[in-house]
Motif scaffolding. Structure first.
Motif, short mmCIF file in Angstrom:
data_model
loop_
_atom_site.label_atom_id
_atom_site.label_comp_id
_atom_site.label_asym_id
_atom_site.label_seq_id
_atom_site.Cartn_x
_atom_site.Cartn_y
_atom_site.Cartn_z
N PRO A 50 0.39 -1.35 -0.17
CA PRO A 50 0.30 0.01 0.23
C PRO A 50 0.92 1.44 -0.11
O PRO A 50 1.66 1.05 0.67
N ASN A 51 0.22 2.61 -0.15
CA ASN A 51 1.58 3.80 -0.78
C ASN A 51 0.53 4.26 0.68
O ASN A 51 -0.44 4.54 1.57
N ILE A 52 2.04 4.76 1.72
CA ILE A 52 1.58 4.71 3.20
C ILE A 52 1.72 6.64 2.75
O ILE A 52 2.44 7.11 5.17
N ASP A 53 1.49 7.28 2.66
CA ASP A 53 1.86 8.57 2.20
C ASP A 53 0.90 8.94 3.79
O ASP A 53 1.63 10.05 4.46
N TYR A 54 0.38 9.12 3.94
CA TYR A 54 -0.81 9.28 4.64
C TYR A 54 -0.29 8.99 6.06
O TYR A 54 -0.32 9.90 7.48
N LEU A 55 0.49 7.87 6.40
CA LEU A 55 1.22 7.66 7.51
C LEU A 55 2.55 7.98 7.90
O LEU A 55 2.18 8.15 9.23
N VAL A 56 3.02 8.18 7.57
CA VAL A 56 4.11 8.63 7.29
C VAL A 56 3.66 10.18 7.80
O VAL A 56 4.20 10.26 8.77
N LYS A 57 3.39 10.42 7.04
CA LYS A 57 2.47 11.96 7.10
C LYS A 57 2.20 12.39 9.17
O LYS A 57 2.09 12.95 9.79
N ASN A 58 1.11 10.80 9.65
CA ASN A 58 0.50 11.42 10.89
C ASN A 58 1.67 10.23 11.63
O ASN A 58 0.98 9.71 12.66
N LYS A 59 2.76 10.15 11.26
CA LYS A 59 3.12 9.15 12.25
C LYS A 59 3.23 9.73 14.07
O LYS A 59 2.95 8.71 14.36
N LYS A 60 2.98 10.59 14.30
CA LYS A 60 3.24 10.54 15.46
C LYS A 60 2.34 10.21 16.47
O LYS A 60 1.64 9.96 17.23
N ASN A 61 1.22 10.15 15.27
CA ASN A 61 -0.54 9.88 16.02
C ASN A 61 -0.81 8.46 15.79
O ASN A 61 -1.65 7.47 16.06
N ILE A 62 0.52 7.88 15.32
CA ILE A 62 0.16 6.05 14.76
C ILE A 62 0.46 5.48 16.59
O ILE A 62 1.38 5.32 16.88
N GLU A 63 -0.52 5.37 16.91
CA GLU A 63 -0.54 3.84 18.11
C GLU A 63 0.15 2.69 18.14
O GLU A 63 0.66 2.13 18.62
N GLY A 64 -0.56 1.84 16.87
CA GLY A 64 0.62 0.55 16.47
C GLY A 64 -0.17 0.15 15.76
O GLY A 64 -1.24 1.12 15.07
N ILE A 65 0.37 -0.87 14.52
CA ILE A 65 0.04 -1.45 13.66
C ILE A 65 -0.13 -2.99 14.29
O ILE A 65 0.61 -4.06 14.95
N LYS A 83 10.58 0.05 7.39
CA LYS A 83 11.53 0.97 7.18
C LYS A 83 11.51 2.23 6.47
O LYS A 83 12.12 2.82 7.36
N ILE A 84 10.00 2.80 7.04
CA ILE A 84 9.84 4.25 6.67
C ILE A 84 9.40 4.62 8.08
O ILE A 84 10.03 5.57 8.93
N LEU A 85 8.73 3.74 8.36
CA LEU A 85 7.41 4.10 9.82
C LEU A 85 8.36 3.39 11.23
O LEU A 85 8.23 2.53 11.73
N LYS A 86 10.22 3.46 11.32
CA LYS A 86 11.06 3.00 11.86
C LYS A 86 10.31 3.88 13.20
O LYS A 86 9.77 4.45 13.76
N GLY A 87 10.34 3.01 14.54
CA GLY A 87 9.68 3.07 15.49
C GLY A 87 8.30 2.85 16.00
O GLY A 87 8.24 2.72 17.44
N VAL A 88 7.55 2.53 14.92
CA VAL A 88 5.73 2.70 15.29
C VAL A 88 5.71 1.08 15.73
O VAL A 88 6.41 -0.11 14.85
N PRO A 89 4.58 0.78 16.90
CA PRO A 89 5.08 -0.85 17.71
C PRO A 89 3.85 -0.99 16.33
O PRO A 89 2.73 -0.94 15.69
N VAL A 90 4.27 -2.72 16.43
CA VAL A 90 3.99 -3.80 15.80
C VAL A 90 3.16 -5.07 16.20
O VAL A 90 4.02 -5.77 17.21
N TYR A 91 1.54 -5.05 16.89
CA TYR A 91 1.21 -6.10 17.28
C TYR A 91 0.54 -7.42 16.66
O TYR A 91 -0.07 -7.49 15.87
#
Length: 551
Positions: A50-65, A83-91
């Motif tokens: 998927p194109n994740i431009d929206y998630l990249v732009k709003n990375k600070k608001n992501i609680e997790g994948i 590799k792009i959303l480094k530090g975002v938790p994956v559950y």
């Protein structure tokens, strides 16, 4: 009360690439991160995410994948996305994360925040919480997710089927589903893969009897393809093979690692004495298991058929056994594989897509899920649009108000304000495909694909010449090199004319006594004039590259 947005970055009107986003008052929860195979372009593309431009732009608001299970269509994009959303938790559950770790390189594994979850253990995020529930699928540790909000729960089923006969590690807790339904569900996102099929999927997802028949009828070696991480099918094969004198050979390091780790963790059960080594690969009684790569269905089997595998080749007394029914997107590849096997003189057999099913919900399963969850709004996901539409009709049949059934395309936002769908909102998030070629997470531009298309259809012509640094006279060439354009031996006259035209263009752009030559103009003139010349003579438009050097 809250403002809730629900949309898909992938998975609607397509097979695979599943990624669904629920945004609650700016807090973003991402459910699944899948890939899909490239079945149309085939210009060196490995797979699509998927194109994740929206998630990249709003990375600070992501609680997790939040990953539902360990299949590529639901988690295959996670390594690229991390590799792009480094530090975002994956559950994910234990097995899901173990499979994910196999796809992460050492550095990325150290950087990634992988959080193991257990079914029925709530994960809190302030006034919000996520509650995972075990579901029945073809892999253990599969879960669905319940995102609890002040306006009711948002439930995403992932892939599921209702089958009371499965072992405990595959069981669905119907009581927990009913409990969630009684607490109040705002919206149910439910898969649509088999929505067009009437009845329940079970028992057609169980194929032990068919496997037993193949093992009984085949006198020679059996080469069986298995889809990655379809543990239920692998267990069925193990169970039936253990009743015979066949030796199981597991080919491929990744497949071996997956199976042996699953055995050690208790997700698969078999006497390891039945498992042989590559020394047994040519035994008459061998049952050889091969899997597919991330990039293309049947890729490893195709390599064996074409004679490119250094350990195994097809013999006439072999039986090729495709152990999963076909599904949308791979029918063509399966048909081609079956033809190639027949040409080699070996037998080929596969499961019928009409009588044998994958572990996905058919119409009655979907109705049962709706009845248990009792949602106010129904959002069909996962599938082509016709499947989404059929799922919407099932929602109506199950008693959901037609106005409360949501049919969307990727990027279309369903907005809920204070627990009510905002029918006047037509927001759209950027979505689409990111084409992955190689190890770099960089979307290929349309220009790159156009160049590949041109090269594939018309070939390339290279014009090379060498000039004297002082006089600017041509002292070498022009030399004409071609690939994929014409058969050189039969077109000497065409090449001689090409050389003559090229020389004339170069000389016309050199002014005697001038120390500077406009090489850009030479290259443009060569491309323009030779392009017209080639089209007039051959009706082809090869890519033309001019290389000029000074010595």
């Amino acid at each position: 009360m809250s403002k809730i947005k629900i949309f898909a970055l992938g998975g609607l009107n397509e097979n695979g690439k599943n990624m669904y986003v629920v945004e609650v008052d700016k807090k973003i929860f991402v459910f699944d991160a899948g890939l899909k195979y490239d079945n149309e372009i085939n210009l060196g593309i490995d797979y699509i995410i998927p194109n994740i431009d929206y998630l990249v732009k709003n990375k600070k608001n992501i609680e997790g994948i939040f990953l539902t299970h360990g299949h590529e269509s639901n988690m295959g994009a996670a390594p690229d996305i991390l590799k792009i959303l480094k530090g975002v938790p994956v559950y994910g559950t234990k097995l899901t994360l173990e499979i994910l770790k196999e796809d992460l390189d050492k550095d990325l594994l150290k950087e990634s925040k992988l959080v193991e979850i257990k079914p029925y253990n709530k994960i809190s995020f302030g006034h919000l919480s996520v509650f995972p529930i075990s579901v029945t699928h073809s892999i253990p540790d599969a879960v669905m997710y319940v995102l609890n909000t002040k306006d009711g729960a948002v439930v995403y089923t992932g892939d599921f089927v209702f089958d009371p006969t499965v072992p405990d590690i595959y069981k669905t807790d119907l009581g927990k589903l009913a409990y969630v339904g009684k607490q109040g569900v705002l919206c149910l996102l439910s898969e649509s893969t088999y929505a067009e099929r009437k009845g329940h999927t079970s028992p057609n997802n169980r194929v032990s009897s068919f496997i037993k028949e193949v093992l009984r009828k085949s006198e020679g070696r059996i080469i069986a393809t298995i889809f990655p991480a379809h543990f239920y099918r692998i267990q069925e094969i193990f169970d039936e093979a253990s009743k015979t004198n066949r030796t199981i050979v597991i080919m491929g390091k990744k497949l071996q690692t997956t199976i042996f780790r699953a055995l050690d963790m208790g997700y698969l059960k078999i006497d390891k004495k039945k498992i042989g080594t590559l020394d047994n690969v040519n035994d008459q009684n061998a049952l050889v298991l091969i899997s597919d790569s991330k990039e293309r269905p049947f890729s490893n089997l195709d390599r064996i058929i074409k004679g490119f595998d250094k350990y195994i080749s097809i013999k006439e007394d072999d039986t090729i056994f495709i152990t999963e029914p076909s599904y949308a997107g791979i029918e063509k590849q399966m048909a081609e594989i079956m033809d190639e096997v027949a040409i080699l003189g070996a037998d080929a057999t596969s499961l019928s897509s009409k009588s044998h099913l994958l572990h996905h919900a058919s119409s009655e399963d979907l109705i049962e899920m709706i009845d248990l969850i009792n949602p106010k709004y129904y959002f069909p996901v996962k599938g082509e649009y016709k499947q989404l539409y059929e799922n919407a009709l099932i929602g109506e049949q199950a008693g959901i108000n037609k106005d409360n059934i949501i049919l969307k395309q990727n990027g279309d936002v369903a907005e809920f304000i204070n627990g009510k769908l905002n029918t006047e909102s037509f927001d759209k998030i950027k979505s689409g495909d990111t084409l992955i070629d190689g190890k770099e997470v960089e979307d290929l531009s349309s220009l790159v694909l156009k160049d590949r298309e041109m090269l594939g259809e018309n070939g390339i012509v290279i014009v090379a010449a060498t000039l004297d640094r002082k006089t600017k006279d041509i002292i070498g060439g022009p030399e004409i090199l071609t690939r994929g354009f014409i058969y050189v031996k039969n077109n000497q006259a065409l090449l001689e004319e090409t050389t003559s035209i090229s020389k004339e263009i170069i000389e016309s752009n050199i002014v005697k006594g001038e120390s500077r030559v406009d090489y850009s103009k030479i290259k443009n003139d060569v491309r323009e004039k030779l392009g017209k010349f080639f089209y007039e003579r051959t009706e082809s438009k090869p890519m033309i590259i001019t290389v000029i050097q000074e010595v």
